[in-house]
Design an enzyme around this catalytic site. Structure first.
Site, mmCIF file in Angstrom:
data_model
loop_
_atom_site.group_PDB
_atom_site.id
_atom_site.type_symbol
_atom_site.label_atom_id
_atom_site.label_comp_id
_atom_site.label_asym_id
_atom_site.label_seq_id
_atom_site.Cartn_x
_atom_site.Cartn_y
_atom_site.Cartn_z
ATOM 1 N N TRP A 124 0.926 -1.185 0.010
ATOM 2 C CA TRP A 124 0.016 0.105 0.010
ATOM 3 C C TRP A 124 0.893 1.147 0.005
ATOM 4 C CZ3 TRP A 124 -2.412 2.649 4.869
ATOM 5 C CH2 TRP A 124 -3.444 3.307 4.423
ATOM 6 N N ASP A 205 -1.337 -5.906 9.078
ATOM 7 C CA ASP A 205 -2.284 -4.784 8.625
ATOM 8 C C ASP A 205 -3.354 -5.668 8.179
ATOM 9 O OD1 ASP A 205 -3.669 -2.708 7.395
ATOM 10 O OD2 ASP A 205 -2.207 -2.102 6.177
ATOM 11 N N ALA A 207 -7.106 -4.753 6.988
ATOM 12 C CA ALA A 207 -7.903 -3.648 6.388
ATOM 13 C C ALA A 207 -9.059 -4.267 5.705
ATOM 14 C CB ALA A 207 -7.227 -2.615 5.471
ATOM 15 N N LYS A 240 -13.732 -0.459 5.524
ATOM 16 C CA LYS A 240 -14.161 -1.220 4.382
ATOM 17 C C LYS A 240 -15.146 -2.320 4.816
ATOM 18 C CE LYS A 240 -10.428 0.612 3.070
ATOM 19 N NZ LYS A 240 -9.509 1.175 2.371
HETATM 20 C C1 LIG Z 1 -3.722 -1.985 3.023
HETATM 21 C C2 LIG Z 1 -4.233 -0.978 3.911
HETATM 22 N N1 LIG Z 1 -4.043 -0.711 4.945
HETATM 23 C C3 LIG Z 1 -4.651 0.217 5.698
HETATM 24 C C4 LIG Z 1 -5.697 0.993 5.298
HETATM 25 C C5 LIG Z 1 -6.065 2.164 6.115
HETATM 26 O O1 LIG Z 1 -7.642 2.294 6.162
HETATM 27 P P1 LIG Z 1 -8.279 3.547 6.963
HETATM 28 O O2 LIG Z 1 -7.180 4.172 7.654
HETATM 29 O O3 LIG Z 1 -9.183 4.211 6.218
HETATM 30 O O4 LIG Z 1 -9.120 2.599 8.096
HETATM 31 C C6 LIG Z 1 -5.982 0.795 3.718
HETATM 32 C C7 LIG Z 1 -6.868 1.779 3.443
HETATM 33 O O5 LIG Z 1 -6.839 1.832 1.963
HETATM 34 C C8 LIG Z 1 -5.438 -0.124 3.213
HETATM 35 O O6 LIG Z 1 -5.654 -0.334 1.765
#
Ligand SMILES: Cc1ncc(COP(=O)(O)O)c(C=O)c1O
Length: 386
Positions: A124, A205, A207, A240
């Site tokens: 990411w 991570d 998500a 999500k």
């Molecule tokens: C791989 C990954 N980690 C973490 C996040 C963080 O999401 P948020 O901060 O919106 O909860 C995302 C969001 O796109 C993601 O794709």
């Protein structure tokens, strides 16, 4: 002082989003944006979450601060969703989204003396920025062959073997962004071995739980690793799978030996206190309401099932197509919203300029952004450029 600041380049994805908005063509296709879209191209509020929100508005009788740790019942329920009975081995703290949880975790690692974070790449694009913001050194470990769409386990393990005691490794638990290529059971087992052998601390991570094969299935590999290592961190996002993107729902979970948990929790509280003091409540309270109420929870699960089915159907439709230089059948077996296509910069630009098809500069597509009505046009554009 402020007058001396340099202008920073905007996130490349924002540039693509703006270009898409400015494109006057009526048949343009947006595969760049990173949020779920249903078959009609919308990102609706999940009905179960909407119901929980109405209930909250009717029943919540104060807006005073939640505690320093955040909403404790939310943390318990979200932790059980992620870890099952193993949740009792973790200390937790609510965070400002998954991003905030990543930052809290990296700050904690630095506080504990860590200096480096191994990052399997591609990853990411925000991961490097968060690692840098926490003043940790990033060590990239290439682990994926985009042309073949395959994880290169040997390369991953060779990179991990160079770890120094106290390094962390940042891994995506499921539905990899931007690859869609998830680690299989044997990958997780090999990584657990490597973590134990080199004193590496895994930082997962999480998500997209529920976007791949199912709520339990998506975390099976991660749980197998977590069971084996004495210390680990997990950043969980509720953006999500509860559709609560803008409410910033997230939490950090830290696995540590029982004797170290109080110190870990107190350090997390101190880091959060000096950063934003108290977490936001609304999104977390909605999630607590959904997960803590059997009928709402069941309704949420079936909505999540429908999201997953939509993504899988789109992937299956892509798999039936043939494009010379792209192994479409492998892309279909991938998980979650994203895949990264083996396309050159010239091909990405040609898709955008000649066909009105938008994806990130690294050729990441959001499969959920592809409406059924756009499939044929997307595939023929791919055939034209690739
Ligand atoms: C791989 C990954 N980690 C973490 C996040 C963080 O999401 P948020 O901060 O919106 O909860 C995302 C969001 O796109 C993601 O794709």
């Amino acid at each position: 002082m402020i007058a001396d600041l340099c202008v920073r380049l905007p996130d490349p994805l924002l540039k693509i989003i703006q270009m898409f908005r400015d494109d006057p063509r009526g048949d343009k296709i947006d595969l760049g944006v990173g949020v779920y879209r249903d078959a009609s191209g919308n990102t609706p509020i999940m009905a179960a979450v909407q119901h929980a929100a109405s209930r909250l508005i009717e029943t919540q009788d104060t807006k005073t601060y939640v505690g320093q740790q955040g909403n404790v019942e939310f943390l318990r329920l979200l932790g059980e969703l992620a870890f099952g009975p193993m949740a009792r081995d973790f200390v937790s703290i609510q965070a400002v989204g998954g991003t905030g949880a990543l930052r809290l975790g990296l700050d904690l690692l630095r506080e504990a003396g860590a200096k480096r974070v191994l990052l399997p790449t591609p990853s990411w694009p925000n991961h490097p920025a968060i690692i840098a913001a926490a003043r940790l050194e990033r060590v990239e470990v290439p682990f994926f062959d985009v042309a073949d769409q395959r994880i290169d386990l040997e390369r991953l393990l060779a990179g991990v073997a160079k770890a120094e005691l106290g390094d962390a490794v940042l891994l995506q638990a499921c539905c990899h962004n931007p690859l869609g290529a998830d680690l299989a059971g044997e990958h997780w087992a090999a990584l657990a071995e490597a973590a134990l052998a080199h004193g590496l601390v895994p930082f997962l991570d999480l998500a997209y739980q529920g976007f791949g094969d199912g709520i339990e299935e998506d975390v099976a590999g991660a749980r197998a690793l977590l069971e084996r290592v004495p210390e680990a961190l997990v950043a969980v996002s509720g953006a999500k799978n509860f559709g609560l993107y803008r409410e910033r729902v997230g939490a950090l979970y830290v696995k540590a030996p029982a004797a170290a948990r109080q110190a870990a929790a107190s350090n997390l509280a101190a880091i959060a206190r000096a950063n934003y003091s108290m977490p936001p409540d609304y999104g977390a309270a909605c999630v607590r309401e959904v997960l803590g109420d059997a009928p709402l929870r069941a309704a949420w699960k079936s909505e999540l099932d429908a999201i997953r089915a939509h993504i899988k159907n789109t992937r299956a439709a892509l798999a039936r197509e043939r494009v010379n230089s792209i192994p479409m059948h492998l892309i279909a077996a991938q998980k979650g919203m994203f895949s990264t296509l083996p396309l050159s910069s010239e091909q990405i630009v040609a898709l955008r300029e000649s066909h009105g098809i938008y994806m990130t500069d690294a050729a990441r597509i959001n499969v959920a952004g592809l409406r059924e009505a756009d499939m044929a046009r997307f595939v023929s554009a791919l055939q034209a450029v690739a």
